[in-house]
Design a protein around this motif. Structure first.
Motif, short mmCIF file in Angstrom:
data_model
loop_
_atom_site.label_atom_id
_atom_site.label_comp_id
_atom_site.label_asym_id
_atom_site.label_seq_id
_atom_site.Cartn_x
_atom_site.Cartn_y
_atom_site.Cartn_z
N TRP A 217 78.43 -63.55 58.21
CA TRP A 217 78.05 -62.14 58.22
C TRP A 217 77.37 -61.74 59.50
O TRP A 217 77.53 -60.61 59.97
CB TRP A 217 77.18 -61.80 56.99
N SER A 220 80.12 -61.16 61.85
CA SER A 220 80.80 -59.90 61.54
C SER A 220 79.95 -58.71 62.00
O SER A 220 80.47 -57.69 62.42
CB SER A 220 81.05 -59.78 60.05
N PHE A 221 78.63 -58.90 61.91
CA PHE A 221 77.71 -57.83 62.34
C PHE A 221 77.75 -57.69 63.87
O PHE A 221 77.87 -56.58 64.38
CB PHE A 221 76.30 -58.17 61.85
N ARG A 225 81.96 -52.96 64.09
CA ARG A 225 81.81 -51.62 64.66
C ARG A 225 80.33 -51.25 64.76
O ARG A 225 79.60 -51.32 63.78
CB ARG A 225 82.57 -50.61 63.83
N GLY A 226 79.90 -50.92 65.96
CA GLY A 226 78.51 -50.57 66.18
C GLY A 226 77.62 -51.77 66.37
O GLY A 226 76.41 -51.62 66.51
N GLY A 227 78.20 -52.96 66.35
CA GLY A 227 77.40 -54.17 66.51
C GLY A 227 76.96 -54.35 67.96
O GLY A 227 77.59 -53.80 68.88
N SER B 360 74.37 -46.89 59.36
CA SER B 360 75.01 -47.65 60.43
C SER B 360 75.96 -48.66 59.81
O SER B 360 75.59 -49.35 58.85
CB SER B 360 73.93 -48.33 61.28
N ASP B 361 77.16 -48.74 60.36
CA ASP B 361 78.13 -49.73 59.87
C ASP B 361 77.58 -51.13 60.04
O ASP B 361 77.69 -51.98 59.16
CB ASP B 361 79.42 -49.63 60.69
N ALA B 362 76.99 -51.35 61.21
CA ALA B 362 76.54 -52.69 61.55
C ALA B 362 75.48 -53.16 60.56
O ALA B 362 75.53 -54.28 60.06
CB ALA B 362 76.01 -52.72 62.97
N ALA B 363 74.53 -52.28 60.25
CA ALA B 363 73.45 -52.66 59.35
C ALA B 363 74.00 -53.01 57.98
O ALA B 363 73.56 -53.96 57.33
CB ALA B 363 72.44 -51.52 59.23
N VAL B 365 76.85 -54.27 57.29
CA VAL B 365 77.49 -55.59 57.33
C VAL B 365 76.44 -56.68 57.27
O VAL B 365 76.53 -57.63 56.50
CB VAL B 365 78.35 -55.74 58.61
N LEU B 366 75.40 -56.51 58.07
CA LEU B 366 74.36 -57.54 58.14
C LEU B 366 73.68 -57.70 56.78
O LEU B 366 73.28 -58.80 56.40
CB LEU B 366 73.33 -57.16 59.20
N GLN B 368 74.89 -57.80 54.00
CA GLN B 368 75.63 -58.65 53.07
C GLN B 368 75.22 -60.11 53.16
O GLN B 368 75.58 -60.92 52.32
CB GLN B 368 77.14 -58.55 53.35
N ALA B 369 74.49 -60.45 54.22
CA ALA B 369 74.01 -61.83 54.35
C ALA B 369 72.79 -62.07 53.48
O ALA B 369 72.37 -63.21 53.30
CB ALA B 369 73.69 -62.15 55.81
#
Lengths: 439, 399
Positions: A217, A220-221, A225-227, B360-363, B365-366, B368-369
């Motif tokens: 993850w 993936s982050f 997108r936006g990472g 934020s998309d990124a946040a 995703v993160l 999910q960890a």
């Protein structure tokens, strides 16, 4: 081909096949100890039987679903590129960095299908050797590192970050830095599991599984997108920046636009040698193996077991981290979220290590087998008119699974081994002592 | 022994309660900044959070230890999140935090995990580690689709899914129990095998087009009188049958495990197999039953995912949920209510992560960890140690 265990100092010069004790509440045999039992039984024959059984079962599935298993396996064989070795002729090979070429038995032109497929197989073998060693080294210390995938991902993340930054560095330094830091990243991630095992006794299987998914993850982050590490060119694509030319590993064989074999292959072969030397010719290796055979005895003998757990995990992670770097700097050159999410090369490393019996030579051969299998059944390698590659990819997973199942079953393996001994009983009077409790 | 424990309890009681109060107050610090109260001034969460930290520190001076550290941590996190919430626009907050639908989607995401987690717990309680939960879930997801499609009813889908899960479980059990293969290697093999088998037959049967769009689905229970866009309507008005069944499963698992002779036997086999065998309990049979139950439950969780929730099957569609379920077993300390609560927590983190995408998309995703990080912390023993059954992971040799 296997490491001569009978000369092992820890074993006291004896090859003993003994079932680990099972007393609940008392001393718990580790995973590695139980598998070490398998490892000592049967020589080269048992891995071969394992593989043959797995391929046979896979063939049955192919047959049951209305395909011809023989023709399928033939097509897979062609897809592996290993048939290249059988086309001997009068060719020549270029000497690198000069205009000269000399006589060679095989046609090295990668426009030929077999040669091209072989380069692809060897690319996979490179990574599998490294992820296999990651499992094998921890294993020799009695730890089951199933976090090879996460450590591989950590190495890939760091190497793509280093490789795509600092474009003005000289090539040698850039590549070295990227690999070294990837190694540190893999080692660091694995060391967390080793540390938790050493300090609070958290089971390394659980912690490495969790770390795998954390790496998944976080990767993936980072490139999503936006990472923070997403590419700067097109923000709609969840992928990293490209590795700069100075960060790429030199190409060994083939056309780098079509994924060529890179010098990472030699890094992997070197890692095999390092693995062997470290285990068999250093104090650390001796201690690691002592802990692997019996942590209680090792502790009694004055070895710091906790420290060896951390070291063994870190070294394991370092191998996997190099694996990640080799893929990124060797042929991928960029890392996307999808790459992270579909990759299972770290998990195949488990099968590689177990089939290769956690020895240097064994891991090398098993990596070649699985590299060939994965490439031979890939969309690129397999002739789609004979067998659909989408099915074949899943067939590979099944064969891997069966190898793992059979490898894990020491009783089954011993049974087969002893059945073989039975056949030769006329010549060999002494049948091996049946381990206590397998009856 | 009992008298001793009682004395300790009496002395420890008050600081422990204060520590618990600190945890509640710390949560309150965050809650106050969210709808419907939605305090906009940053001092509200700060003051309330500091109160929680104070409770924690006071309890620390009275030797409460981990619980008190928990209160301090929750207080600080409450301050942090609360202040963040006061900074965010009310529109965003409103779209992320609608309690009714948040609870509804938490239950939706938690249910597959809950089935697999309860299954995994049963099977770990019998002394078998089941890393193969993921594979059994995936098998359930695929065979559920296949059964529902070929027989035209979701009941048959569930039945076939259960049979598929049981099949994989029995294979695993045979290797892990009879052949005394290493359970972790065997479980890893089951994951690969399920991935290969489901992928293979998915393509063989459905080709590139995927499962048909008109698959029979497991129906929802629409409770009359609970209308949409009300708190209860969104939360429990339209839940799937499988979600309601999971509540029943939880009760059955708890009663079965702790209040029946069968449950006692199961736990005995997991704690001390030799002792269990001495009093006439068949270790092998018990473990076979436990592993099969876990396979069936994990498969039902997977089937809920495919024919209950998503309505189709895709290769590797469980995508690590089996491992989250495994984490839930550990995080829930090998107890039914604990495992279920952990599944709810992890389900909530998934549900929330999708909503966080507005920030934020990124946040998102993160986020999910989070389940994995929490489980890592739990096994590291920072907040209360997780203690597995004594004989877990060790094959048993009959005498």
């Amino acid at each position: 081909m296997t490491e001569p265990t009978n000369r092992d100092p820890v074993q006291g010069g004896q090859v003993e096949v003994d079932a680990p004790t099972q007393e609940p509440g008392g001393y718990a045999p580790s995973v590695a100890e139980r598998l070490a039992f398998y490892q000592r039984a049967g020589g080269v024959v048992t891995p071969l039987i394992t593989v043959i059984l797995a391929f046979f079962a896979g063939g049955l599935v192919v047959l049951a679903t209305g395909h011809n298993p023989l023709r399928t396996y033939q097509a897979v064989w062609a897809g592996t590129g290993l048939n290249w070795f059988f086309h001997v002729g009068n060719y020549h090979i270029d000497i690198p960095f000069t205009g000269h070429h000399v006589f060679f038995w095989w046609n090295t032109d990668t426009n030929g299908l077999a040669a091209y497929n072989l380069t692809q197989t060897l690319i996979l073998t490179t990574t599998l050797i490294l992820t296999g060693l990651a499992v094998a080294f921890a294993f020799r210390c009695g730890l089951f590192n199933i976090g090879g995938q996460g450590q591989y991902t950590a190495g890939a993340i760091v190497s793509v970050w280093v490789g795509s930054s600092w474009a003005h560095m000289s090539q040698g330094l850039h590549v070295f830095l990227a690999i070294a830091l990837a190694m540190v990243a893999g080692a660091g991630l694995a060391a967390v599991a080793g540390f938790l095992k050493a300090t609070v006794g958290a089971h390394e299987v659980i912690t490495t599984i969790m770390l795998n998914w954390i790496a998944y993850w976080v990767g993936s982050f980072l490139f999503g997108r936006g990472g923070p590490l997403q590419n700067s060119a097109d923000i709609s694509v969840p992928i990293s920046n490209d590795v700069t030319p100075s960060g790429k590993l030199p190409v060994l064989w083939g056309n780098s636009d079509l994924q060529a074999l890179h010098v990472g292959f030699f890094i992997a072969l070197g890692a095999l040698v390092v693995f062997w030397l470290m285990l068999n010719r250093t104090t650390l290796g001796y201690q690691v193996r002592a802990v692997g055979y019996n942590p209680e005895a090792a502790r009694y003998g004055g070895i710091n077991v906790a420290r060896n757990y951390v070291y063994a995990m870190a070294i394991s992670g370092a191998f996997a981290g190099i694996g990640g770097a080799a893929d990124i700097l060797g042929w991928q050159y960029r890392l996307g979220v999808l790459d992270i999410q579909v990759s299972n090369i770290g998990f195949i490393g488990i099968a590689v290590a177990l089939l290769g019996r956690n020895t240097a030579v064994g891991v090398g051969l098993a990596a070649l087998l699985f590299g060939a299998l994965v490439n031979g059944t890939s969309t690129r390698g397999l002739d789609a008119s004979i067998f659909p590659p989408e099915l074949a990819g899943n067939l590979t997973l099944m064969i891997q699974a069966l190898v793992l199942l059979f490898v894990g079953a020491d009783v089954l393996v011993l049974y087969i081994w002893q059945a073989r001994r039975h056949l030769r009983l006329g010549r060999r009077p002494a049948a091996p002592a049946r381990p206590e409790g397998t009856a | 022994m009992n008298a001793f424990a009682g004395t300790v309890d009496r002395y420890a009681q008050t600081p422990r309660r204060v520590a618990w109060a600190g945890i509640v107050v710390g949560t309150l610090a965050f809650w106050l900044a969210l709808p419907p109260v939605q305090a906009r001034a940053p001092w509200v969460p700060i003051v309330v959070g500091l109160l929680a930290v104070a409770c924690g520190i006071w309890a620390l001076t009275r030797d409460v230890g981990r619980l008190a550290w928990g209160a301090v941590a929750v207080g600080l996190i409450g301050i942090g999140l609360g202040v963040l919430a006061t900074r965010s626009s009310t529109g965003h907050l409103g779209s992320v935090v609608t309690w009714g639908s948040l609870i509804g989607s938490t239950l939706v995401w938690a249910t597959p995990l809950a089935y697999a987690a309860v299954g995994g717990m049963v099977n770990e309680r019998s002394g078998v580690v089941n890393i193969g939960l993921e594979g059994m879930m995936l098998a359930g997801a695929f065979f559920g689709c296949l059964g529902a499609d070929k027989f035209g009813s979701w009941e048959m889908g569930l039945l076939i899914a259960a049979a598929g899960g049981a099949g994989f479980a029995l294979l695993f059990a045979f290797f892990a129990i009879h052949l005394r293969a290493d359970q972790i290697v065997g479980g890893t093999a089951i994951n690969f095998l399920a991935l290969g088998v489901t992928g293979y037959f998915f393509i063989q049967v459905y080709g590139q087009n995927g499962t048909p769009g008109d698959l029979p689905r497991i129906p929802n229970v629409n409770i009359g009188g609970l209308h949409e866009h009300t708190f209860f309507g969104d939360a429990i008005g339209h839940l799937n049958i499988m979600i309601w069944a999971s509540f029943v499963l939880l009760i059955v698992a708890h009663v079965g495990l702790f209040h029946t002779p069968l449950g006692l036997r199961l736990r005995a086999v997991g704690e001390h197999p030799r002792a269990a065998e001495t009093v006439g309990i068949s270790v092998y049979a018990t473990r076979y039953v436990a592993v099969t139950i876990s396979g069936i439950l994990a498969a039902l969780g997977g089937a809920y995912l495919s024919i209950g929730f998503v309505g189709s099957f895709g290769e590797n569609m469980t995508a690590g949920r089996g491992f989250i379920a495994l984490a839930a077993v550990i995080f829930g300390n090998w107890r039914p209510f604990g495992a279920y609560a952990a599944a709810i927590l992890f389900g909530a983190s998934t549900a929330l992560s999708f909503r966080l995408a507005v920030y934020s998309d990124a946040a998102s995703v993160l986020f999910q960890a989070l389940p994995y990080v929490l489980t890592l912390i739990a096994v590291a023993g920072v907040i209360g140690r997780s203690i597995p059954p004594a004989a877990v992971g060790r094959p048993y040799t009959k005498q």
